[in-house]
Scaffold this active site. Sequence first.
Site, PDB file in Angstrom:
ATOM      1  N   TYR A   1       0.836  -1.205   0.000  1.00 20.16           N
ATOM      2  CA  TYR A   1       0.000   0.000   0.000  1.00 20.16           C
ATOM      3  C   TYR A   1       0.869   1.253   0.000  1.00 20.16           C
ATOM      4  CZ  TYR A   1      -3.831   3.126   1.444  1.00 20.16           C
ATOM      5  OH  TYR A   1      -4.761   4.133   1.515  1.00 20.16           O
TER       6      TYR A   1
ATOM      7  N   LYS B   1       1.100   4.111  -2.895  1.00 20.30           N
ATOM      8  CA  LYS B   1       0.679   5.486  -2.630  1.00 20.30           C
ATOM      9  C   LYS B   1       1.835   6.468  -2.823  1.00 20.30           C
ATOM     10  CE  LYS B   1      -3.632   4.681  -1.682  1.00 20.30           C
ATOM     11  NZ  LYS B   1      -4.714   5.182  -2.562  1.00 20.30           N
TER      12      LYS B   1
END
Length: 261
Positions: free
Chosen positions: A154, A158
């Site tokens: 993640y 990001k």
Amino acid sequence: MGKNQEVIVVTGGASGIGEACARRFAHAGYRVVLADVNSDGGNRVASELRDAGHDAQFHHVDLASEESVARFASQVIEESGAPVGLINAGGILQNAVRVLDMDLAEFDRLFQINVRGTLIASRAFGAAMCEAGHGSVINLCSMTTFRSSAQVAYTVGKSGLKALTETMAAEWGPRGVRVNAVAPGYTLTQAMQARIDSGQRDPALVIERSALRRFVKPSEVADAVFFLCSSEAAAITGVTLPIDCGWLASTAYLAFASQPD
């Protein structure tokens, strides 16, 4: 952007921040087109908006499929022309995992949806925006964009979205298209509440480490997205704006070796 039923496309519009963005733009008079793999949630949101007198429609779209995204974009552009705004809110979360323990299939899945999905949606609609000479794209980053996290895949994704935001802003700016990102902190979405309820997130730690001592509300992220898409932000492009109740500032402050008495 004005009103007059200009079109806003929101991926991930079936829940959470995407849903909040769809509601914010619909209430301001825009025609909202929601896309999500969650048909039940997407149809619910679109139906509730229509019942309230707004113009909203839902399309089942899988961000992991370039064909699905291309088909969706073609239909929207054919029916309504280039949208004035694209909100790339579609994505999936990850629980904490060590680098050595992480299943690479999980990494691939997160990258495919969160990063590649944002890229293909941006390309699909961005081409029409550039041709029209106007538009605004908003990507969904995270506080993990700026800080390391045990959400390995993640965080990597990001962080990459920040770079993608800046690259698209530089390339598309001369064509009249602005590209920005928001970086929400701990936001009390349905997904976050589910993780709290299952014991995967500790709300007390979030609250005590945030300068404002609370979670972010989805509507507060939507307000920032609305501002970045508006004419009031006409000179802003290529930025990633944290919306985190001061979590980034507070955690840095509290981690410093010297603290006041």
